[in-house]
Enzyme design. Structure first.
Site, short mmCIF file in Angstrom:
data_model
loop_
_atom_site.label_atom_id
_atom_site.label_comp_id
_atom_site.label_asym_id
_atom_site.label_seq_id
_atom_site.Cartn_x
_atom_site.Cartn_y
_atom_site.Cartn_z
N GLU A 35 -7.91 -3.08 -1.13
CA GLU A 35 -8.13 -2.68 0.26
C GLU A 35 -8.50 -1.19 0.37
OE1 GLU A 35 -5.57 -4.42 3.70
OE2 GLU A 35 -4.61 -2.61 2.96
N GLY A 86 -5.84 3.19 -1.49
CA GLY A 86 -5.34 4.37 -2.19
C GLY A 86 -6.19 4.83 -3.34
N HIS A 125 0.89 -1.18 0.00
CA HIS A 125 0.00 0.00 0.00
C HIS A 125 0.91 1.21 0.00
CE1 HIS A 125 -3.27 2.74 1.08
NE2 HIS A 125 -2.43 3.26 1.95
N CYS A 130 -10.91 27.77 19.34
CA CYS A 130 -10.01 28.87 19.66
C CYS A 130 -8.66 28.61 19.04
CB CYS A 130 -9.87 29.01 21.17
SG CYS A 130 -11.36 29.65 21.87
N GLU A 131 -8.62 28.63 17.73
CA GLU A 131 -7.37 28.41 17.02
C GLU A 131 -7.54 28.92 15.59
OE1 GLU A 131 -5.34 24.79 18.03
OE2 GLU A 131 -4.23 24.81 16.15
N TYR A 176 -12.32 9.36 6.65
CA TYR A 176 -11.41 10.12 7.50
C TYR A 176 -12.09 11.40 8.01
CZ TYR A 176 -8.48 6.78 5.11
OH TYR A 176 -7.99 5.61 4.59
N ARG A 181 -11.14 5.09 1.55
CA ARG A 181 -11.81 6.28 1.02
C ARG A 181 -12.84 5.96 -0.06
NH1 ARG A 181 -9.06 10.92 1.27
NH2 ARG A 181 -7.16 9.71 1.50
N1 LLP Z 1 -4.49 -0.01 3.51
C1 LLP Z 1 -3.57 0.48 4.35
C2 LLP Z 1 -2.51 -0.40 4.85
C3 LLP Z 1 -3.63 1.82 4.74
O1 LLP Z 1 -2.70 2.32 5.54
C4 LLP Z 1 -4.67 2.64 4.25
C5 LLP Z 1 -4.77 4.05 4.65
C6 LLP Z 1 -5.61 2.07 3.38
C7 LLP Z 1 -5.50 0.74 3.03
C8 LLP Z 1 -6.77 2.84 2.82
O2 LLP Z 1 -6.35 3.89 2.02
P1 LLP Z 1 -7.47 4.65 1.15
O3 LLP Z 1 -8.05 3.65 0.20
O4 LLP Z 1 -8.48 5.19 2.07
O5 LLP Z 1 -6.69 5.72 0.45
N2 LLP Z 1 -6.30 10.49 6.94
C9 LLP Z 1 -5.88 10.54 5.55
C10 LLP Z 1 -5.72 9.17 4.96
C11 LLP Z 1 -4.82 8.25 5.75
C12 LLP Z 1 -4.75 6.89 5.16
C13 LLP Z 1 -4.11 5.91 6.06
N3 LLP Z 1 -4.01 4.60 5.52
C14 LLP Z 1 -6.87 11.39 4.78
O6 LLP Z 1 -7.79 11.95 5.38
O7 LLP Z 1 -6.75 11.56 3.58
#
Ligand code: LLP
Length: 427
Positions: free
Chosen positions: A278, A237, A201, A349-350, A385, A281
């Site tokens: 996997e 991702g 990933h 407050c920021e 998120y 988002r």
């Molecule tokens: N697999 C693993 C091992 C991960 O670490 C993540 C995300 C995913 C899958 C899922 O990734 P996605 O498909 O959601 O891109 N807080 C950040 C995103 C942090 C992602 C952490 N790991 C945001 O708000 O964009």
């Protein structure tokens, strides 16, 4: 299909924004069940869709994706507990399938460390582990002799929508470094663990061009690991369109690339290989809406601010990454002038408590229909998120969560109360 522009919005998934806000209060996270189902079905070509529940781990959402045949990833004991509470079983049933594919692990623990309680939980429940550090191998072997493991490998490159969401390359702590595979295989063998899967990933919210590079890197490492492999995972991702003009990614081309990788490995090893994806988002981002109420409008010199009752305690992505979220207004009356450029902020407050900000913390503006106190402002594409990164900063309660299905809203998490905020504290 291009998406959204700033506009007037009266409904979410067929439910009235005003009714939702008046019934459940604001700020309020609202999820569209049908949109989540649609996103699960978009990925039907893959053998396994494993939801990275860190994106949106409400039990009702987990239950919904479970009913779509989607399994889950867990990064902590808490996420394992959520998966179990949503109806997932800890491990795969042993029966072999007619398709010759290995059984699916309903829950996989993926992390770079075991804290003591997560090691206890995976050992006690028999949860499959995807190791992101080689030290996890001996730690698991001591507790679960003879276990099968998956390796999460850092291929030496990565990409994300922000440097903070890039999970590959030397700048990332994630995964086992690709050059260490021979050494890690020796350690696994010595510890008596079999490596049955390989996972990469490289980052979150990147683009398919970067993601596509992973397939080649994974294939090279898979060949090093050899015939013990029965599962490969493309990781998460997958991007979603946040900004006007952005498009949905070409998922079928992406699948074809990975399917070809899988088939070459099947030919080489003479057995079937399960192909997983996997996403976090992708499954929930577009289904989530943060409903806020406009509480003040003010001018600071030449700039106009619309202040709402949600802040970065409620949705942290803009302050953390400079992320763009589309916004729309559910006005109390129909009288509306031309859109105007405003900055949108919250109650904290920021100074960084601004939803319209660019990377680096610069306050930006957005063209929005003219807002008045008492209107509801909806911050969109907030289903990944969003709630999961909310905090109690400034002693603000966590918001309620609502799932709308068939036009019917259902409270799936109650708003925190003032008592919740001081629970466990003593003077
Ligand atoms: N697999 C693993 C091992 C991960 O670490 C993540 C995300 C995913 C899958 C899922 O990734 P996605 O498909 O959601 O891109 N807080 C950040 C995103 C942090 C992602 C952490 N790991 C945001 O708000 O964009």
């Amino acid at each position: 299909m291009t998406a959204h522009h700033e506009a007037i919005r009266h409904t979410i998934a067929g439910a009235s924004v005003r009714h939702l806000a008046e019934t459940f209060g604001t700020p309020l996270y609202v999820y569209d069940a049908e949109m989540i189902r649609r996103r699960c079905r978009d990925l039907a070509a893959w053998d396994t869709v494993r939801f990275a529940q860190k994106a949106c781990s409400n039990l009702a959402v987990l239950n919904l994706v479970r009913q779509e045949g989607v399994v889950v990833d867990a990064v902590s004991t808490g996420e394992i507990q959520r998966a179990l509470a949503a109806g997932y079983t800890p491990h795969a049933s042993r029966e072999s399938k007619a398709d010759g594919l290995p059984p699916v692990h309903p829950i996989v623990y993926t992390a770079d460390i075991f804290d003591r309680d997560s090691l206890d939980a995976v050992a006690r429940l028999g949860i499959h582990v995807n190791c992101g550090s080689s030290d996890m191998i001996e730690q698991l072997a001591e507790r679960v002799p003879g276990a099968n493991i998956t390796l999460r490998v850092n291929p030496g490159f990565g990409h994300g929508h922000s440097q903070k969401t890039n999970t590959g390359g030397e700048g990332s702590k994630h995964g086992i470094w690709h050059e260490e595979i021979p050494e890690v295989l020796r350690r696994a063998e010595w510890a008596g663990l079999a490596v049955s899967g390989l996972h990469m990933h490289i980052g979150s919210g990147t683009d398919l061009a970067h993601l596509a590079e992973v397939a080649g890197a994974l294939e090279r490492v898979a060949i090093e690991i050899g015939r013990s492999l029965t599962m490969i995972s493309a990781g998460g991702g997958l991007p979603v369109p946040y900004k006007p003009g952005e498009e949905h990614a070409d998922l079928s081309g992406y699948f074809t690339l990975w399917d070809a990788t899988r088939k070459r490995l099947e030919d080489r090893f003479s057995h079937r290989i399960r192909l997983e994806i996997e996403p976090g988002r992708y499954l929930t981002a577009e289904a989530g809406f943060l409903v806020t109420e406009v509480r003040a409008i003010k001018h600071q010199g030449s700039r106009k601010y619309v202040l709402v009752d949600a802040g970065f305690n409620t949705l942290a992505r803009p302050v953390l990454y400079g992320s763009y979220h589309p916004m729309s207004l559910a006005p109390a009356t129909d009288m509306r002038a031309e859109p105007e450029e405003v900055a949108v902020g919250g109650p904290l407050c920021e100074s960084g408590d601004i939803f319209t900000q660019a990377d680096g913390g610069f306050v930006a503006t957005r063209a929005l229909p003219r807002a008045a106190v008492g209107d509801f402002l909806v911050i969109e594409i907030a289903g990944a998120y969003g709630f999961v990164m909310a905090s109690n900063y400034n002693s603000k309660p966590l918001p309620a969560e609502i799932l709308v299905d068939g036009g019917q809203p259902r409270l799936v998490r109650a708003r925190q109360t003032p008592d919740d905020l001081i629970r466990g504290e003593t003077v």
